[in-house]
Design an enzyme around this catalytic site. Sequence first.
Site, PDB file in Angstrom:
ATOM      1  N   VAL A  80     -10.029   1.061  -2.679  1.00 48.76           N
ATOM      2  CA  VAL A  80     -10.800   0.344  -3.701  1.00 48.76           C
ATOM      3  C   VAL A  80     -11.366  -0.909  -3.041  1.00 48.76           C
ATOM      4  O   VAL A  80     -10.613  -1.748  -2.535  1.00 48.76           O
ATOM      5  CB  VAL A  80      -9.928  -0.030  -4.918  1.00 48.76           C
ATOM      6  CG1 VAL A  80     -10.753  -0.827  -5.927  1.00 48.76           C
ATOM      7  CG2 VAL A  80      -9.349   1.226  -5.577  1.00 48.76           C
ATOM      8  N   HIS A 125      -7.712  -6.945  -2.959  1.00 50.34           N
ATOM      9  CA  HIS A 125      -6.473  -6.947  -3.755  1.00 50.34           C
ATOM     10  C   HIS A 125      -5.288  -7.107  -2.834  1.00 50.34           C
ATOM     11  O   HIS A 125      -5.261  -6.560  -1.729  1.00 50.34           O
ATOM     12  CB  HIS A 125      -6.340  -5.674  -4.593  1.00 50.34           C
ATOM     13  CG  HIS A 125      -6.550  -4.402  -3.837  1.00 50.34           C
ATOM     14  ND1 HIS A 125      -7.803  -3.931  -3.503  1.00 50.34           N
ATOM     15  CD2 HIS A 125      -5.673  -3.491  -3.340  1.00 50.34           C
ATOM     16  CE1 HIS A 125      -7.690  -2.796  -2.847  1.00 50.34           C
ATOM     17  NE2 HIS A 125      -6.390  -2.511  -2.714  1.00 50.34           N
ATOM     18  N   ARG A 146      -0.228  -3.839 -12.931  1.00 54.85           N
ATOM     19  CA  ARG A 146       0.621  -2.839 -12.285  1.00 54.85           C
ATOM     20  C   ARG A 146      -0.232  -1.710 -11.709  1.00 54.85           C
ATOM     21  O   ARG A 146      -1.170  -1.234 -12.370  1.00 54.85           O
ATOM     22  CB  ARG A 146       1.659  -2.283 -13.271  1.00 54.85           C
ATOM     23  CG  ARG A 146       2.661  -3.342 -13.669  1.00 54.85           C
ATOM     24  CD  ARG A 146       3.856  -2.796 -14.416  1.00 54.85           C
ATOM     25  NE  ARG A 146       4.687  -3.898 -14.899  1.00 54.85           N
ATOM     26  CZ  ARG A 146       5.627  -4.505 -14.179  1.00 54.85           C
ATOM     27  NH1 ARG A 146       5.881  -4.110 -12.943  1.00 54.85           N
ATOM     28  NH2 ARG A 146       6.321  -5.514 -14.688  1.00 54.85           N
ATOM     29  N   ASP A 147       0.107  -1.305 -10.474  1.00 57.91           N
ATOM     30  CA  ASP A 147      -0.595  -0.208  -9.815  1.00 57.91           C
ATOM     31  C   ASP A 147      -0.356   1.080 -10.602  1.00 57.91           C
ATOM     32  O   ASP A 147       0.768   1.367 -11.034  1.00 57.91           O
ATOM     33  CB  ASP A 147      -0.093  -0.067  -8.371  1.00 57.91           C
ATOM     34  CG  ASP A 147      -1.019   0.774  -7.510  1.00 57.91           C
ATOM     35  OD1 ASP A 147      -1.631   0.220  -6.578  1.00 57.91           O
ATOM     36  OD2 ASP A 147      -1.139   1.988  -7.783  1.00 57.91           O
ATOM     37  N   ILE A 148      -1.401   1.870 -10.753  1.00 57.44           N
ATOM     38  CA  ILE A 148      -1.324   3.101 -11.547  1.00 57.44           C
ATOM     39  C   ILE A 148      -0.506   4.176 -10.823  1.00 57.44           C
ATOM     40  O   ILE A 148      -0.024   5.125 -11.460  1.00 57.44           O
ATOM     41  CB  ILE A 148      -2.762   3.607 -11.855  1.00 57.44           C
ATOM     42  CG1 ILE A 148      -2.789   4.486 -13.087  1.00 57.44           C
ATOM     43  CG2 ILE A 148      -3.389   4.319 -10.657  1.00 57.44           C
ATOM     44  CD1 ILE A 148      -4.189   4.754 -13.621  1.00 57.44           C
ATOM     45  N   ASN A 154      -4.766  -4.126   2.450  1.00 62.01           N
ATOM     46  CA  ASN A 154      -5.336  -3.034   3.227  1.00 62.01           C
ATOM     47  C   ASN A 154      -6.816  -3.321   3.417  1.00 62.01           C
ATOM     48  O   ASN A 154      -7.509  -3.682   2.462  1.00 62.01           O
ATOM     49  CB  ASN A 154      -5.149  -1.702   2.490  1.00 62.01           C
ATOM     50  CG  ASN A 154      -3.694  -1.296   2.387  1.00 62.01           C
ATOM     51  OD1 ASN A 154      -2.888  -1.604   3.263  1.00 62.01           O
ATOM     52  ND2 ASN A 154      -3.345  -0.601   1.315  1.00 62.01           N
ATOM     53  N   HIS A 186      -1.417  -6.227  -2.548  1.00 63.03           N
ATOM     54  CA  HIS A 186      -0.320  -5.424  -3.096  1.00 63.03           C
ATOM     55  C   HIS A 186       0.965  -6.247  -3.054  1.00 63.03           C
ATOM     56  O   HIS A 186       1.299  -6.844  -2.021  1.00 63.03           O
ATOM     57  CB  HIS A 186      -0.071  -4.176  -2.242  1.00 63.03           C
ATOM     58  CG  HIS A 186      -1.173  -3.161  -2.246  1.00 63.03           C
ATOM     59  ND1 HIS A 186      -1.103  -1.993  -2.989  1.00 63.03           N
ATOM     60  CD2 HIS A 186      -2.347  -3.117  -1.585  1.00 63.03           C
ATOM     61  CE1 HIS A 186      -2.202  -1.275  -2.770  1.00 63.03           C
ATOM     62  NE2 HIS A 186      -2.969  -1.932  -1.918  1.00 63.03           N
TER      63      HIS A 186
HETATM   64  P1  AMP Z   1      -5.882   0.342  -1.599  1.00 62.70           P
HETATM   65  O1  AMP Z   1      -5.577   1.735  -1.124  1.00 62.70           O
HETATM   66  O2  AMP Z   1      -5.233  -0.746  -0.792  1.00 62.70           O
HETATM   67  O3  AMP Z   1      -7.387   0.134  -1.756  1.00 62.70           O
HETATM   68  O4  AMP Z   1      -5.219   0.213  -3.029  1.00 62.70           O
HETATM   69  C1  AMP Z   1      -5.849   0.610  -4.199  1.00 62.70           C
HETATM   70  C2  AMP Z   1      -4.756   0.757  -5.228  1.00 62.70           C
HETATM   71  O5  AMP Z   1      -5.354   0.810  -6.498  1.00 62.70           O
HETATM   72  C3  AMP Z   1      -3.938   2.039  -5.067  1.00 62.70           C
HETATM   73  O6  AMP Z   1      -2.568   1.703  -4.842  1.00 62.70           O
HETATM   74  C4  AMP Z   1      -4.150   2.762  -6.393  1.00 62.70           C
HETATM   75  O7  AMP Z   1      -2.991   3.428  -6.857  1.00 62.70           O
HETATM   76  C5  AMP Z   1      -4.560   1.621  -7.302  1.00 62.70           C
HETATM   77  N1  AMP Z   1      -5.359   1.989  -8.460  1.00 62.70           N
HETATM   78  C6  AMP Z   1      -6.409   2.835  -8.486  1.00 62.70           C
HETATM   79  N2  AMP Z   1      -6.919   2.913  -9.729  1.00 62.70           N
HETATM   80  C7  AMP Z   1      -6.153   2.100 -10.511  1.00 62.70           C
HETATM   81  C8  AMP Z   1      -6.152   1.754 -11.887  1.00 62.70           C
HETATM   82  N3  AMP Z   1      -7.075   2.259 -12.753  1.00 62.70           N
HETATM   83  N4  AMP Z   1      -5.214   0.896 -12.353  1.00 62.70           N
HETATM   84  C9  AMP Z   1      -4.284   0.403 -11.516  1.00 62.70           C
HETATM   85  N5  AMP Z   1      -4.229   0.670 -10.191  1.00 62.70           N
HETATM   86  C10 AMP Z   1      -5.149   1.511  -9.693  1.00 62.70           C
END
Ligand code: AMP
Length: 114
Positions: free
Chosen positions: A96, A100, A29-31, A87, A102
Amino acid sequence: MSDCLFCKIASGEIPADIVYQDAQLVAFRDINPQAPTHILVIPRQHIETLNDLSADDEHLAGQLVRRAGLIAQTLGHADAGYRTVFNCNVHGGQTVFHLHLHLLAGRPMTWPPG
Ligand code: AMP
Ligand code: ZN
């Protein structure tokens, strides 16, 4: 990759709310959720962006996409629908740099995206 957040989640070094994992993939799950259901599906293998997928990764990419659909079905979102997003780099809003997908569900999505 040693300093990659999602590699550390995949290895268990950093905790996450994991909803699925197997030898190739982890989903958690996204944080900072942008929908009632917001899950990230990642390969265990460190691949930085969609630009970096090679021909050898095609099976893995297929597994990643199919798994997002299966998780959506398992969580009851198949009929109402959902959105999947990769993304990529700055204009894509990537923050990140570990590939990944979403999975967003649980509310109607708008189009075009912001
Ligand atoms: P992006 O902007 O497409 O690179 O998405 C990166 C996603 O990672 C964002 O939606 C963040 O909220 C999510 N994220 C960052 N750190 C964590 C974490 N420790 N655990 C879960 N999700 C995270
Ligand atoms: Zn990584």
